[in-house]
Design an enzyme around this catalytic site. Structure first.
Site, PDB file in Angstrom:
ATOM      1  N   ASP A  41       0.945  -1.223   0.125  1.00 47.27           N
ATOM      2  CA  ASP A  41      -0.042   0.151   0.010  1.00 47.27           C
ATOM      3  C   ASP A  41       0.916   1.222  -0.073  1.00 47.27           C
ATOM      4  O   ASP A  41       1.578   1.489   0.985  1.00 47.27           O
ATOM      5  CB  ASP A  41      -0.854  -0.185   1.172  1.00 47.27           C
ATOM      6  N   HIS A  42       1.027   1.744  -1.367  1.00 47.20           N
ATOM      7  CA  HIS A  42       2.256   2.781  -1.277  1.00 47.20           C
ATOM      8  C   HIS A  42       2.020   3.857  -0.260  1.00 47.20           C
ATOM      9  O   HIS A  42       2.946   4.784   0.071  1.00 47.20           O
ATOM     10  CB  HIS A  42       2.424   3.411  -2.626  1.00 47.20           C
TER      11      HIS A  42
ATOM     12  N   HIS B 232      -5.711   2.709   1.347  1.00 46.45           N
ATOM     13  CA  HIS B 232      -5.238   3.779   1.839  1.00 46.45           C
ATOM     14  C   HIS B 232      -5.828   4.727   3.048  1.00 46.45           C
ATOM     15  O   HIS B 232      -5.009   4.937   3.911  1.00 46.45           O
ATOM     16  CB  HIS B 232      -4.884   4.964   0.786  1.00 46.45           C
TER      17      HIS B 232
HETATM   18  C1  BG6 Z   1      -3.530   4.893  -6.073  1.00 50.59           C
HETATM   19  C2  BG6 Z   1      -5.034   5.205  -6.937  1.00 50.59           C
HETATM   20  O1  BG6 Z   1      -3.525   3.903  -5.429  1.00 50.59           O
HETATM   21  O2  BG6 Z   1      -3.474   6.101  -5.375  1.00 50.59           O
HETATM   22  C3  BG6 Z   1      -5.160   6.299  -7.579  1.00 50.59           C
HETATM   23  O3  BG6 Z   1      -5.369   3.921  -7.618  1.00 50.59           O
HETATM   24  C4  BG6 Z   1      -4.773   7.478  -6.884  1.00 50.59           C
HETATM   25  O4  BG6 Z   1      -6.311   6.508  -8.199  1.00 50.59           O
HETATM   26  C5  BG6 Z   1      -3.327   7.342  -6.308  1.00 50.59           C
HETATM   27  O5  BG6 Z   1      -4.486   8.731  -7.821  1.00 50.59           O
HETATM   28  C6  BG6 Z   1      -3.168   8.704  -5.402  1.00 50.59           C
HETATM   29  O6  BG6 Z   1      -1.798   8.354  -4.965  1.00 50.59           O
HETATM   30  P1  BG6 Z   1      -0.810   9.656  -4.251  1.00 50.59           P
HETATM   31  O7  BG6 Z   1       0.234   9.073  -3.697  1.00 50.59           O
HETATM   32  O8  BG6 Z   1      -0.758  10.704  -5.485  1.00 50.59           O
HETATM   33  O9  BG6 Z   1      -1.856  10.379  -3.295  1.00 50.59           O
END
Ligand code: BG6
Length: 507
Positions: A202-203, A265
């Site tokens: 989960d980044h 997230h």
């Molecule tokens: C991803 C989603 O996991 O996270 C995208 O699939 C979203 O839809 C993105 O744009 C948002 O990530 P960050 O790091 O830009 O907040």
């Protein structure tokens, strides 16, 4: 130890950090499924390169990229190099570049074809012999969700996952589509990898400011007494974006904000914020605490949904003065789509630390600004007097800025010497994002060393699906209003009311 050699207090603390857990880096093979895809190009190759520059890769690492089309190794290596030139946070250095690229090999791969597994097995094995490295294998699945089960079962049947060293599997989201499919997927993955070997990425958990939450209270004891339900009035978690659905309608129109952002997230941010960690803990203890938080998250059943949940969809509007179309006019989206591009909710964690403190969460596409942040609002006990502005004194806020800026600020009220009125003032610290490692860099480094602290444990994922399941059903049955909001706005008015009824507002 005599007095002269006894460590000073900060040194003693550092030793404590070092002693926490020992993660070791061993020579290994990194097998990347989806090596010609967008994630590999934008995030994974640059992450590996920046780890290489920092000396954070094993001494000997074999990287094998897999994709559907054929390329000779040198063409693949030049693709990797172009990706670094375009996306690496640090400029590509001539020095060492060839050594880095020489680690990469390519293998044409078709997930449904037995011969492909055979070829892959041979290539992995040959490189292990050539480099004289143990059979430590890290598999990264950056592929369409329907291929995850196919590939893990292929790895199992072909014996590629039977090694004399360690094996690990990194899987990207979506992890299932609802509670049932997530459980099925987990069971199937467990046929090939046991739970400790599966790293669900989960980044958001790789973002440096999110990782900071885990040790914030421990490293800043003064906040310990403040981060407590007696002093906090509410917590707000925001993850807003200016982008729309882009070219991902196929996936997004089925997923919606609830699956795309909330199940993973946002609920991970809730868990990380609610962790009460005055002491340094091991990865296992942190996981245990996160699970306890999810178990205490009060379910939102259908009869309470409209009071606690707002879903929305963007209409045509303007983003930074440029007109943009509404969600239903986006390429690939049906004109009748009832998909959610915005989600907000009021949550309660029924445990002794948080009982009675609302957590408000919101996420949306095509909002006025890109901002991911956590705002902790403190109780405001100041009485209204003449020295205060008409709308009273602003409550103190502790803000964790996660994206695009990273930093922490504390909002305090200061008296303006001319007007004699109190005005909000920010004590802020922000980090320089160019020197900060990217989320994928931190996460890959952890996976390489076998540190699963910032990966989603199966139980967390299961409990998250379990929590949103009634919402998925209500969205599916359309029993909840879908509030329109103009692109470039702050979301539907109903989301403001969610807080107004509790006498709060979004920060
Ligand atoms: C991803 C989603 O996991 O996270 C995208 O699939 C979203 O839809 C993105 O744009 C948002 O990530 P960050 O790091 O830009 O907040």
């Amino acid at each position: 130890m005599d007095e002269l050699t006894a460590p000073t207090e900060p040194e003693a603390k550092n030793q404590l950090f070092d002693l926490q857990e020992e993660w070791t880096m061993q020579d290994m093979t990194f097998i990347l499924f989806g090596a010609t895809g967008d994630l590999a190009k934008r995030k994974l190759f640059p992450a590996l390169y920046n780890l290489f520059l920092d000396g954070k890769l094993p001494d000997s690492i074999s990287v094998i990229g897999l994709g559907r089309n054929y390329f000779p190794d040198d063409i693949f290596q030049s693709k990797v190099e172009s990706a670094l030139r375009e996306y690496s946070r640090r400029a590509v250095q001539t020095n060492g570049l060839n050594d880095f690229l020489a680690k990469f090999r390519y293998c044409k791969f078709d997930a449904a074809d037995n011969d492909s597994y055979q070829n892959l097995h041979e290539l992995i094995h040959d490189r292990e012999i050539e480099l004289n490295i143990p059979q430590n294998r890290l598999f990264y699945l950056s592929v369409a969700p329907q291929l995850v089960e196919v590939i893990t079962s292929g790895l199992n049947k072909s014996g590629i996952n039977q090694t004399t060293g360690w094996k690990r599997l990194i899987v990207e989201k979506p992890f299932g589509n609802d509670l049932k499919t997530a459980r099925q997927l987990n069971e199937r993955l467990n046929n090939a990898f046991n739970d400790e070997e599966i790293y669900r990425i989960d980044h958001y958990l790789g973002k440096p400011m999110v990782q900071n939450l885990e040790s914030f209270e421990f490293a800043n004891p003064i906040f310990g007494s403040l981060l407590d339900r007696k002093r906090i009035s509410n917590i707000q978690i925001t993850a807003c974006e200016t982008v729309g659905v882009e070219t991902r309608a196929d996936y997004y129109d089925q997923a919606g904000a609830i699956r795309d952002m909330v199940q993973n997230h946002l609920l991970q941010l809730v868990m990380m914020t609610a962790l009460h960690l005055p002491e340094k803990m091991t990865a296992k203890e942190i996981q245990k605490q996160k699970i306890t938080i999810m178990e205490s998250l009060r379910p939102i059943y259908k009869d309470k949904m409209e009071q606690n949940v707002v879903r929305g969809q963007y209409e045509a509007g303007e983003i930074f003065d440029t007109p943009v179309v509404g969600y239903k006019e986006e390429p690939g989206v049906a004109a009748s789509s009832m998909n959610d591009t915005y989600f907000a909710a009021r949550l309660f964690i029924d445990n002794p630390s948080w009982s009675g403190i609302p957590f408000y969460i919101r996420t949306g596409k095509r909002m006025a600004i890109k901002s991911t942040k956590i705002v902790i609002e403190f109780k405001n006990k100041v009485k209204q007097t003449d020295a205060l502005p008409a709308d009273g004194i602003t409550p103190n806020l502790l803000i964790f800025e996660i994206n695009p800026n990273e930093g922490i600020s504390l909002m305090v009220n200061m008296k303006n010497p001319s007007s004699k009125q109190f005005e909000p003032t920010y004590i802020s610290f922000s980090t320089n994002s160019e020197v900060q490692p990217e989320a994928y860099e931190l996460l890959l480094f952890d996976a390489i060393r076998g540190n699963a602290t910032f990966f989603a444990h199966w139980k967390e994922v299961e409990l998250s699906w379990q929590w949103i399941q009634p919402l998925l059903e209500a969205f599916q049955e359309n029993t909840l209003p879908l509030h329109p909001y103009p692109a470039g706005s702050n979301g539907p008015e109903a989301a403001n009311q969610l807080l107004q009824v509790d006498q709060f507002k979004w920060w």
